[in-house]
Enzyme design. Structure first.
Site, PDB file in Angstrom:
ATOM      1  N   SER A  51      -5.167  -0.565   9.350  1.00 34.17           N
ATOM      2  CA  SER A  51      -3.871  -0.254   9.988  1.00 34.17           C
ATOM      3  C   SER A  51      -3.076   0.709   8.858  1.00 34.17           C
ATOM      4  CB  SER A  51      -3.113  -1.565   9.946  1.00 34.17           C
ATOM      5  OG  SER A  51      -1.994  -1.341  10.487  1.00 34.17           O
TER       6      SER A  51
ATOM      7  N   CYS B 153       3.255  -6.277   3.918  1.00 39.07           N
ATOM      8  CA  CYS B 153       3.640  -5.165   3.564  1.00 39.07           C
ATOM      9  C   CYS B 153       4.540  -4.976   2.556  1.00 39.07           C
ATOM     10  CB  CYS B 153       4.299  -4.333   4.633  1.00 39.07           C
ATOM     11  SG  CYS B 153       4.877  -2.601   4.279  1.00 39.07           S
TER      12      CYS B 153
ATOM     13  N   LYS C  37      -3.375 -10.571   7.934  1.00 40.33           N
ATOM     14  CA  LYS C  37      -3.574  -9.686   6.828  1.00 40.33           C
ATOM     15  C   LYS C  37      -3.171 -10.201   5.488  1.00 40.33           C
ATOM     16  CE  LYS C  37      -4.205  -4.900   5.647  1.00 40.33           C
ATOM     17  NZ  LYS C  37      -4.197  -3.686   6.062  1.00 40.33           N
TER      18      LYS C  37
ATOM     19  N   ILE D 271      -8.267  -6.694   1.834  1.00 38.79           N
ATOM     20  CA  ILE D 271      -6.907  -7.067   1.413  1.00 38.79           C
ATOM     21  C   ILE D 271      -5.934  -5.820   1.860  1.00 38.79           C
ATOM     22  CG2 ILE D 271      -7.787  -8.320  -0.771  1.00 38.79           C
ATOM     23  CD1 ILE D 271      -6.970  -5.626  -2.317  1.00 38.79           C
ATOM     24  N   ASN D 272      -4.560  -6.269   1.636  1.00 43.32           N
ATOM     25  CA  ASN D 272      -3.471  -5.184   1.740  1.00 43.32           C
ATOM     26  C   ASN D 272      -3.405  -4.687   0.487  1.00 43.32           C
ATOM     27  OD1 ASN D 272      -1.329  -3.559   2.605  1.00 43.32           O
ATOM     28  ND2 ASN D 272      -0.463  -5.521   3.951  1.00 43.32           N
TER      29      ASN D 272
ATOM     30  N   GLY E 169     -10.187   2.541   5.299  1.00 47.45           N
ATOM     31  CA  GLY E 169      -8.483   2.788   5.337  1.00 47.45           C
ATOM     32  C   GLY E 169      -8.136   4.349   4.645  1.00 47.45           C
ATOM     33  N   THR E 170      -7.940   4.198   3.277  1.00 49.73           N
ATOM     34  CA  THR E 170      -7.410   5.657   2.900  1.00 49.73           C
ATOM     35  C   THR E 170      -8.748   6.667   2.929  1.00 49.73           C
ATOM     36  OG1 THR E 170      -5.956   4.348   1.328  1.00 49.73           O
ATOM     37  CG2 THR E 170      -6.764   6.473   0.427  1.00 49.73           C
TER      38      THR E 170
END
Lengths: 299, 310
Positions: free
Chosen positions: B24, B133, B167, B193-194, B267-268
């Site tokens: 996400s 977040c 999450k 993980i976030n 992700g990144t």
């Protein structure tokens, strides 16, 4: 989906061709809508050359036929400067020059990414994503004088633009700190363009900022201004153009993440919303940006 | 299929064709990346968190690069539920991949209303509950209290039939307890993980690089931390894990799988190399062939067997 997109692109291209065939009296713009997106490519582009032209400023040629053929002035490419993960992110570079199958970038070594890039040799491959972003809007009905203003490394995207505007009356203002740091002067002159120089120390041309030089030379038959350079310069030019009601576009720089509009990392404050420099920009109309909210710290 | 290993895996009721999703916030709603990679090849897409109303996000600068890492303080900028349903769902429905929708809010009621509205959309395969977040007010509050997440999930289960994924952030008081509460509350999987909270400072200007001062750290820099939490949570809580945090290549992904993740999310790395998800799928496939493992599932948590006696 892909097919639909191709059809759409084909139509746009046909439409463009038709547009360019029309007479100059018709006010036809190459970009009819703001959100036309050209195809982007992710390729491993071979380095053709990479040379230091003045202290810390490099010119790099890349073989990238698809990209060079679709690129529009003002668009950028997003390069991986290393195969390693540090520095992690890609770096954006505006397209400086386009030949048939090749494109060139003019860049200044400012940090670790550009430093690694400057060490790339001929034959090495660089992972390239592009062309990206929204380029300069060109109005085919221009009849009055067009002004290009580049400050420092800001001349980079203006050369590509100048090549596409050659048939219009054009004057290029170049600003630099000293005579030794003037970029692109010969290139513009070789295109037969009128070039005016300002240096901060007065070692060549006008002594002072290029903005002040331009304002002193301003006359009422100027039809459009395109500028790229430090934020304070762009802010001054934008406010000037708004006061005089002249069409003006500026190319902005911002640290970027994805480069394609996904991460929302590179935004700047627009009139009523945040604008992504990579997607709605990097070229903006002077009036689109909320200049009071843009930090003036030089980059 | 011949010798090709079976990459399929289940996260509760969510059946993935292969274990590779995109995380996400790093893939938008798929539109941009669909020009660069074939979304049909992905195990699934986890969309950028949506909120009830559009959010414009935090003041720039929102990004700062750190050693092998990226700090972001985007602040959940998103077009809101309505635009998401009108534009992004029809777009994603064109693809044969799993759609997991990340939702975020400030209060319990925000999550409930989001899940009620999304419940009507058949093609949504899962809801990822973003309770972690770091860049918005109250963004972490659900992560500080297992009871709070338990009661939220209970209500969400009543509001919607869509499988729930929680999450979890390592910033939580106890990620293991939050995971346990998620399981008891009815979650079918967890994302681990976030981002970690971090900051960076411009020494010349003597000010933070992010306007928000702090932001969420992602990228290879956080991979060891992510791996540790996947390892620890998978040993203590019996719930499928989507492992994420700095995965850049197949080897990174396999580390998460060995540590106990049923699936992994890129992700990144999407920003660095948009082909990463496809390279990871291919790399996992090759690894299974090389190790003569028929089913991907057999690889999950393999490290545990080795240490189960100790």
């Amino acid at each position: 989906m892909t097919l639909l997109y191709r059809n759409f692109l084909f139509e746009v291209l046909c439409w463009r061709r038709r547009a360019s065939e029309r007479s100059r009296e018709n006010r036809v713009e190459i970009f009819k809508k703001d959100d036309i997106i050209w195809s982007m490519y992710l390729i491993e582009a071979p380095v053709l050359f990479n040379k230091e032209i003045i202290n810390k400023h490099y010119l790099m040629g890349l073989f990238a036929p698809e990209v060079s053929q679709e690129a529009q002035p003002g668009q950028f490419i997003h390069l991986r400067c290393t195969e390693q993960y540090d520095p992690l992110l890609r770096r954006p570079f505006s397209i400086h020059k386009v030949r048939k199958d090749t494109l060139e970038i003019l860049y200044k070594v400012t940090g670790r990414g550009t430093s690694l890039l400057s060490k790339k040799r001929e034959g090495e491959r660089i992972n390239l994503l592009g062309p990206l972003g929204r380029g300069f809007k060109i109005n085919l009905s221009f009849t009055s004088e067009i002004i290009l203003i580049g400050g420092g490394i800001g001349v980079a995207p203006l050369y590509f633009l100048a090549c596409r505007l050659r048939r219009f009356p054009l004057t290029v203002f170049i600003g630099a700190k000293t005579k030794e740091k003037i970029l692109g002067k010969e290139d513009f002159m070789n295109q037969g363009l009128k070039v005016k120089i300002a240096t901060e120390d007065g070692s060549e041309g006008f002594r002072g900022l290029v903005t002040d030089f331009f304002f002193s030379q301003f006359h009422s038959s100027i039809g459009a201004i395109y500028a790229c350079g430090p934020v304070p310069m762009l802010k001054e030019i934008s406010n000037f153009s708004l006061r005089h009601n002249i069409f003006c576009q500026v190319s902005l720089e911002q640290r970027m993440g994805c480069g394609i509009g996904v991460c929302q990392g590179c935004v700047i404050k627009g009139k009523d919303r945040y604008l992504r420099v990579c997607k709605e920009g990097p070229v903006f109309e002077a009036g689109e940006i909320d200049w009071s909210k843009i930090s003036l710290q030089g980059r | 299929m011949g010798n090709s290993p079976d990459l399929g895996v289940n996260l509760g009721r969510i059946k993935l064709r292969n274990p590779v999703l995109v995380a996400s916030g790093t893939f938008g709603y798929g539109e941009e990346y669909s020009e660069l990679i074939d979304l049909n090849k992905l195990g699934g897409v986890i969309t950028k968190s949506i909120t009830l109303q559009p959010e414009e996000g935090n003041s720039p600068p929102r990004l700062a690069e750190t050693p092998a890492g990226l700090l972001n303080a985007i602040g959940l900028a998103n077009p809101g539920l309505r635009a998401f349903c009108e534009r992004s769902i029809p777009f994603l429905e064109q693809f044969d991949t799993r759609i997991v929708v990340s939702i975020a809010g400030e209060r319990e009621d925000d999550y409930l209303r989001l899940s009620e509205r999304l419940n009507h959309i058949k093609r949504i395969d899962g809801l990822e509950i973003n309770i972690s977040c770091p860049n918005i007010k109250g963004g972490l509050s659900f992560s500080q209290d297992p009871n709070k997440i338990f009661s939220l999930l209970k209500k969400l289960k009543r509001a919607s039939e869509i499988p729930l994924i929680v999450k979890i952030t390592p910033e939580a008081v106890s990620p293991v307890e939050i995971a346990q509460a998620s399981k008891e509350g009815g979650a079918e999987a967890i994302s681990l993980i976030n981002t970690l909270i971090g900051m960076a400072i411009d020494v010349e200007e003597q000010k933070p690089l992010l306007a928000n001062i702090t932001g969420g750290l992602s990228g290879p820099a956080i991979k060891p931390v992510a791996l540790r939490w996947v390892w620890e949570v998978s040993q203590n809580v019996d719930l499928p894990i989507i492992g994420m945090g700095g995965i850049m290549n197949p080897e990174d992904a396999l580390e998460f799988v060995l540590a106990g993740a049923e699936a992994i999310a890129i992700g990144t790395a999407n920003f660095v190399d948009p082909w990463t998800p496809l390279k990871v799928i291919e790399g996992i496939r090759k690894y299974l062939v090389r190790k003569n493992i028929k089913k991907f599932k057999d690889l999950v948590g393999k490290l545990h067997n080795r240490f189960s006696e100790s």
